[in-house]
Structure formats: C-alpha cells, structure tokens
Design a protein around this motif. Structure first.
Motif, PDB file in Angstrom:
ATOM      1  N   HIS A 132       0.830  -1.205   0.000  1.00 24.03           N
ATOM      2  CA  HIS A 132       0.000   0.000   0.000  1.00 24.03           C
ATOM      3  C   HIS A 132       0.867   1.259   0.000  1.00 24.03           C
ATOM      4  N   LYS A 133       1.916   1.247   0.800  1.00 25.35           N
ATOM      5  CA  LYS A 133       2.813   2.401   0.810  1.00 25.35           C
ATOM      6  C   LYS A 133       3.435   2.613  -0.569  1.00 25.35           C
ATOM      7  N   GLU A 134       3.866   1.526  -1.196  1.00 23.74           N
ATOM      8  CA  GLU A 134       4.473   1.640  -2.519  1.00 23.74           C
ATOM      9  C   GLU A 134       3.479   2.198  -3.531  1.00 23.74           C
ATOM     10  N   ARG A 135       2.233   1.782  -3.444  1.00 23.57           N
ATOM     11  CA  ARG A 135       1.218   2.290  -4.375  1.00 23.57           C
ATOM     12  C   ARG A 135       0.966   3.781  -4.172  1.00 23.57           C
ATOM     13  N   ILE A 136       0.976   4.226  -2.913  1.00 19.75           N
ATOM     14  CA  ILE A 136       0.811   5.651  -2.644  1.00 19.75           C
ATOM     15  C   ILE A 136       1.983   6.436  -3.240  1.00 19.75           C
ATOM     16  N   MET A 137       3.185   5.925  -3.060  1.00 21.15           N
ATOM     17  CA  MET A 137       4.365   6.637  -3.555  1.00 21.15           C
ATOM     18  C   MET A 137       4.430   6.604  -5.080  1.00 21.15           C
ATOM     19  N   ARG A 138       4.013   5.505  -5.675  1.00 21.19           N
ATOM     20  CA  ARG A 138       3.968   5.456  -7.144  1.00 21.19           C
ATOM     21  C   ARG A 138       2.920   6.416  -7.697  1.00 21.19           C
ATOM     22  N   LEU A 139       1.797   6.513  -6.993  1.00 24.03           N
ATOM     23  CA  LEU A 139       0.783   7.478  -7.410  1.00 24.03           C
ATOM     24  C   LEU A 139       1.341   8.891  -7.332  1.00 24.03           C
ATOM     25  N   THR A 140       2.031   9.196  -6.245  1.00 21.36           N
ATOM     26  CA  THR A 140       2.645  10.517  -6.097  1.00 21.36           C
ATOM     27  C   THR A 140       3.639  10.775  -7.223  1.00 21.36           C
ATOM     28  N   GLY A 141       4.476   9.761  -7.522  1.00 19.68           N
ATOM     29  CA  GLY A 141       5.444   9.906  -8.611  1.00 19.68           C
ATOM     30  C   GLY A 141       4.776  10.112  -9.956  1.00 19.68           C
ATOM     31  N   HIS A 142       3.659   9.436 -10.172  1.00 18.76           N
ATOM     32  CA  HIS A 142       2.939   9.603 -11.441  1.00 18.76           C
ATOM     33  C   HIS A 142       2.324  10.999 -11.548  1.00 18.76           C
ATOM     34  N   LEU A 143       1.908  11.549 -10.407  1.00 21.52           N
ATOM     35  CA  LEU A 143       1.266  12.863 -10.425  1.00 21.52           C
ATOM     36  C   LEU A 143       2.247  13.997 -10.697  1.00 21.52           C
ATOM     37  N   CYS A 144       3.507  13.848 -10.230  1.00 26.31           N
ATOM     38  CA  CYS A 144       4.420  14.993 -10.320  1.00 26.31           C
ATOM     39  C   CYS A 144       5.826  14.647 -10.788  1.00 26.31           C
ATOM     40  N   GLY A 145       6.146  13.345 -10.942  1.00 26.35           N
ATOM     41  CA  GLY A 145       7.479  12.968 -11.396  1.00 26.35           C
ATOM     42  C   GLY A 145       8.449  12.643 -10.286  1.00 26.35           C
ATOM     43  N   SER A 146       8.023  12.755  -9.029  1.00 23.64           N
ATOM     44  CA  SER A 146       8.885  12.439  -7.890  1.00 23.64           C
ATOM     45  C   SER A 146       8.076  11.658  -6.869  1.00 23.64           C
ATOM     46  N   ARG A 147       8.623  10.515  -6.435  1.00 28.69           N
ATOM     47  CA  ARG A 147       7.935   9.708  -5.427  1.00 28.69           C
ATOM     48  C   ARG A 147       7.793  10.456  -4.103  1.00 28.69           C
ATOM     49  N   PHE A 148       8.678  11.399  -3.836  1.00 28.85           N
ATOM     50  CA  PHE A 148       8.624  12.191  -2.612  1.00 28.85           C
ATOM     51  C   PHE A 148       7.996  13.561  -2.856  1.00 28.85           C
ATOM     52  N   ALA A 149       7.424  13.768  -4.039  1.00 28.40           N
ATOM     53  CA  ALA A 149       6.782  15.043  -4.403  1.00 28.40           C
ATOM     54  C   ALA A 149       7.750  16.210  -4.302  1.00 28.40           C
ATOM     55  N   ARG A 150       9.014  15.966  -4.587  1.00 28.47           N
ATOM     56  CA  ARG A 150       9.985  17.058  -4.591  1.00 28.47           C
ATOM     57  C   ARG A 150       9.842  17.879  -5.870  1.00 28.47           C
ATOM     58  N   GLY A 151      10.066  19.161  -5.739  1.00 29.29           N
ATOM     59  CA  GLY A 151       9.967  20.045  -6.886  1.00 29.29           C
ATOM     60  C   GLY A 151       8.573  20.568  -7.152  1.00 29.29           C
ATOM     61  N   VAL A 152       7.604  20.215  -6.316  1.00 32.20           N
ATOM     62  CA  VAL A 152       6.224  20.682  -6.511  1.00 32.20           C
ATOM     63  C   VAL A 152       6.019  22.031  -5.829  1.00 32.20           C
ATOM     64  N   ALA A 153       6.250  22.085  -4.520  1.00 33.86           N
ATOM     65  CA  ALA A 153       6.059  23.328  -3.772  1.00 33.86           C
ATOM     66  C   ALA A 153       7.269  24.227  -3.945  1.00 33.86           C
ATOM     67  N   VAL A 154       7.038  25.434  -4.404  1.00 35.33           N
ATOM     68  CA  VAL A 154       8.098  26.432  -4.569  1.00 35.33           C
ATOM     69  C   VAL A 154       7.601  27.740  -3.956  1.00 35.33           C
ATOM     70  N   PRO A 155       8.506  28.618  -3.527  1.00 42.40           N
ATOM     71  CA  PRO A 155       8.061  29.902  -2.985  1.00 42.40           C
ATOM     72  C   PRO A 155       7.200  30.654  -3.983  1.00 42.40           C
ATOM     73  N   GLY A 156       5.985  30.950  -3.588  1.00 37.49           N
ATOM     74  CA  GLY A 156       5.043  31.632  -4.463  1.00 37.49           C
ATOM     75  C   GLY A 156       3.964  30.743  -5.022  1.00 37.49           C
TER      76      GLY A 156
END
Length: 495
Positions: free
Chosen positions: A263-287
């Motif tokens: 289940h954890k892997e599926r959540i992280m794969r979904l996150t990676g599919h949504l933004c290109g990073s399993r840890f959602a890095r590079g999504v939130a930026v100042p502004g």
C-alpha cells in the motif's frame, strides 16, 4: 529584544504561569561580531501567531543560566546551542554533545555568520561513556543496524531484561544543514529544505515556502494551495503506512508487513505519477507550485477510492489480530502530563491527549477552507494509542483528498500557479507545516533575497527526547515496537 535576565524570566513565566502556552523551540543565530542571538518560540493557546522572545549573548560571554532545570522541553535545544554555537547553559543537567561532538567549543560553526565556514569533523572521543553500576550493563544498539534503518546509537542500560534507561546519540547523521542553507537563493533554499528530512519532503518545503512568502509579502493562489495540500496528505498516508510496516514486521506478521508495504508503494507510485517524484519534490516552490497533478481529478479520485478501501480492510485485519494487539497494549506509555509539559507533537502527542495540529490551530494553504475535523486524540499514550491515531489520520487524509479533488474539478483552470518573489527582499519570518510526525517549523532570515540564517526544526527533533520517558516496565523485546510507534526520522533530528 530583551535583556538576558528579563528574557529568561519571561520565557519561564509564560510557560509556567500561563499554563496553556506551549514551548516550541529555542534557536541560536551567530552574528558577525561573534555574539549569538537566542530566539525562544512560544505558542499561547488560541493564538494564531507565535510569540518570539529574543536576547543577545555578547562575544566572550556566551553563557546564560540554563532553562532546562525548570523547563525540561529545552533540554535538547540547549545541547544544540552548545554544539553549534559554543554557548554554555550553566546548570544544564547533562551537556553531552548531541549533534556535533567537539573537544573545543571555540570551534563551533556558528550558523548565521561566515566567521567559521570551514567544515568540522566530529570527535567521538568528546562523548562521555555511560556510567554503569553493579549488575547493570550497556547494550550499544547501533549506529549501524540491519536493513535500511537510519544511523542512530541507542545505549540501552539494563540489568538483564528491563530497560530503566536509554541514551540516544544522533550525531552520526549530522550534515551541517543549517550552514548549507546560508547564502542560498530562495529557489535553491527550498531544494535544500526538501532534503532535510526525506520522508517529510513536502512538509519541509511548505514550511520553508511559508516563511519566505510571509517575509516577501506574497499571497499564494487557491489552486496552488489545493495542490500543496494534496501532496501533503499523500505524504502523510505514506508515512503512517511505513510505521505500520515496521510494527507488523516487529510482530512477525509477514503477510501484514507485505500488504502494508504494498500500500505504501502504491501511494508513492501514485505521487510519482502525479508529479514525477515519489517524494513530491519540486512541486512546492516559494510563491506557489510548479504544476497541476498529471491525472485528471476524476481519475485521481477513482484511484484514491480503490487505495482507501484496500488500506482500510488490511488495517482492520491487523487491528483485529490478538497477537499484534498484545504487543502494542501498555507498551511504551507516555504520560499525558509529561506530553503536555513538553508540548509533544503529532501522533505521539495526540496519543497522550495533546491535540496540537497546525492544520487545525493555524491553518495554511487550503486547510482553512477544507472540512478538517478536530484532531483525533487518545488518552492511554502507549503504542496502541499511537497506532490508533495514525489509523484515524489516514481516514481523515483520504477525506481531505476527496474534497481537494472535488475542488480541483470545479476550478476554471486559468489561475496562475506561481507568483514570483521579489529579488532583494530582507527580513525574518517563521513558517510552519504539519508533517506526519507533527509540526515542522522554519525560522528564516533573508538579506537581499538570500538566506542569511535558517533554523529548521522538525517534529522528530522535538519528540525524540521523549524516547527517554517511555520505558516504564518494558523489556528488550518491546524496544522495536516502541521505536516504530514513534515513527520519527533521525535525519530530521540531526540536521
């Protein structure tokens, strides 16, 4: 800015006399003249903004009467001041090195100033060994353990089976992150923030962004705020599932371990599919954010519903397994009075009756407009209570994600996702976000658009000191359950 004696008295008065005022942190900042500024952060009950109390220690007089004897929550914060700034809190109960063992405090790195910019190698000989008595021996558990467990050394002092005392050494993970932030641009600073505590990348990025946006006077649009909350809740679910993986593994439940890992892997794969990073890095930026999720809201909603059903089924099965529940009940209890006095955060605090949650108390991004229920609390304070809190938070996260997808579906789609920050802003500000582990805070000072001082504080740092407090009647085989139920990151401690 207060005089030293007045500053100390005011900190203690606020916490002791006003009762509901929570001590949230004590930070230092080196100045170019060799002085050190001390900043205490307090959160009065019901206040939307923190209370900041500051004083300055002049060069050559880097000492003050310790807060820890009267304010135990300052215990580790003052040890960090000694390690990184050479400040001596006189009367501190145990001033062992915590982050950076040095034989000579005069060589402390002084984050916030360029006076001592050279990297320093820790000196393990500076750490005193544990004192043992007749019939008591010390088991050095770590720093290198099996699997991919983080580097931390637990010195378990025991007469055989009982655990009367545990010492914690986290300096193996210290990376000098505070110095690494200095002179970074705002855009590069958020990249560093995402790597302070990898499992809480989104929360750290958001806390950094909130501080920068507050300092620059920038307002983030509704679409970007929704996207931020989306990834924050996915991160929360993944972290709570990871805790369940470790708990079921400690109990020898191979099937449950595999299921929760899936289940954890599926959540992280979904996150990676949504933004290109399993840890959602590079999504939130100042502004704002860098982009919308790659899946349409309807399709995302369907995948989330499938995941929620599968996770709920396996969670119910695990929490109905007698052999598993027997290992959690009464294991590692944290007394509510201790939790309240310390200001325990996240599931650890909520399991002991402390409902601190920045999403609810001081809403940010989209949380002020979403249907966020009152934080789930338990009273027992044991590993079972902490697990129940995590289960309730997973259910709440899926509820929030459903609301977010509904909001994204209704958006017109023409709102800008990012508002640029000015190039040369200056000032000091505080930003926060709620990670799965609890409140993350960033105290930031900017000079001409660059970071002059960054003091990140994770919930892992604030909470891990409570690990000393929970071994009441527990034995060696309870240790992995207690550690797993805390769900903390050592990287977030030893920044």
């Amino acid at each position: 800015m207060l005089e030293l004696a007045e500053w100390r008295a005011e900190v203690l008065r606020r916490v002791r006399e006003e009762g509901e005022t929570r001590f949230a942190g004590l930070f230092g900042s080196g100045e170019q003249d060799g002085s050190v500024r001390l900043t205490a952060l307090l959160f009065p009950s019901g206040a939307e903004e923190p209370l900041t109390l500051e004083t300055t220690l002049p060069p050559g007089a880097l000492s003050y009467p310790s807060l820890s004897p009267e304010l135990p929550a300052a215990f580790w914060y003052e040890r960090v001041l000694h390690d990184l700034f050479g400040v001596t809190p006189d009367g501190h109960p145990r001033l062992d090195p915590l982050l950076l063992p040095l034989t000579d405090p005069q060589h402390a790195p002084l984050p916030g100033t360029s006076l001592r910019a050279q990297p320093l190698e820790p000196d393990e000989s500076a750490i005193p060994r544990a004192v043992t008595g007749p019939g008591v021996f010390t088991i050095p558990h770590g720093p290198v353990r099996s699997g991919v467990t983080e580097s931390v050394e637990y010195l378990v002092e025991t007469p055989g089976e009982d655990i009367p005392r545990v010492q914690i050494r986290v300096f193996h993970k210290h990376r000098g992150v505070s110095k690494r932030f200095e002179q970074q641009t705002v855009d590069d600073g958020v990249l560093v923030a995402e790597r302070v505590e990898g499992i809480a990348s989104v929360a750290h990025a958001l806390a950094f962004c909130h501080a920068a946006e507050s300092c620059a006077g920038i307002t983030v649009g509704w679409t970007a705020r929704l996207v931020r909350a989306l990834y924050a809740e996915l991160e929360r679910i993944a972290n709570h599932l990871d805790v369940m993986v470790k708990l079921t593994d400690a109990a020898g439940l191979a099937v449950a371990t595999a299921r929760f890992a899936l289940h954890k892997e599926r959540i992280m794969r979904l996150t990676g599919h949504l933004c290109g990073s399993r840890f959602a890095r590079g999504v939130a930026v100042p502004g704002g954010v860098t982009g919308l999720p790659a899946l349409a809201p309807t399709e995302l909603d369907q995948q989330l519903a499938t995941l929620q059903g599968a996770i709920a089924s396996d969670w119910h099965a695990a929490m109905s397994t007698p052999s598993f529940l027997d290992r959690l009940r009464t294991t590692g209890p944290l007394a509510p009075a201790v939790a309240r006095a310390h200001g325990a955060l996240g599931p650890i605090g909520k399991a002991s009756g402390c409902a601190y949650d920045t999403r609810y108390e001081r809403p940010y991004d989209a949380y002020g407009s979403l249907g966020l229920a009152t934080p789930a609390c338990q009273a027992e304070g044991d590993a079972m209570a902490r697990t129940r809190v995590r289960g309730a938070e997973i259910t709440q996260s899926f509820h929030l994600l459903t609301q977010i997808t509904d909001e994204l579906r209704a958006l017109p789609g023409d709102e800008p996702l990012n508002a640029p920050l000015p190039q040369d802003f200056s000032g000091q500000s505080l930003g926060w976000a709620e990670a799965a582990q609890g409140e993350v805070m960033y105290l930031l000072r900017f000079e001409n658009g660059r970071v002059a001082r960054c003091a990140p504080r994770s919930a892992s740092f604030h909470n891990l000191v409570l690990f000393h407090e929970v071994f009441a009647g527990d034995i060696l085989t309870d240790f992995p359950f207690i550690e797993a139920s805390f769900g903390l990151s050592i990287a977030g401690v030893a920044v």
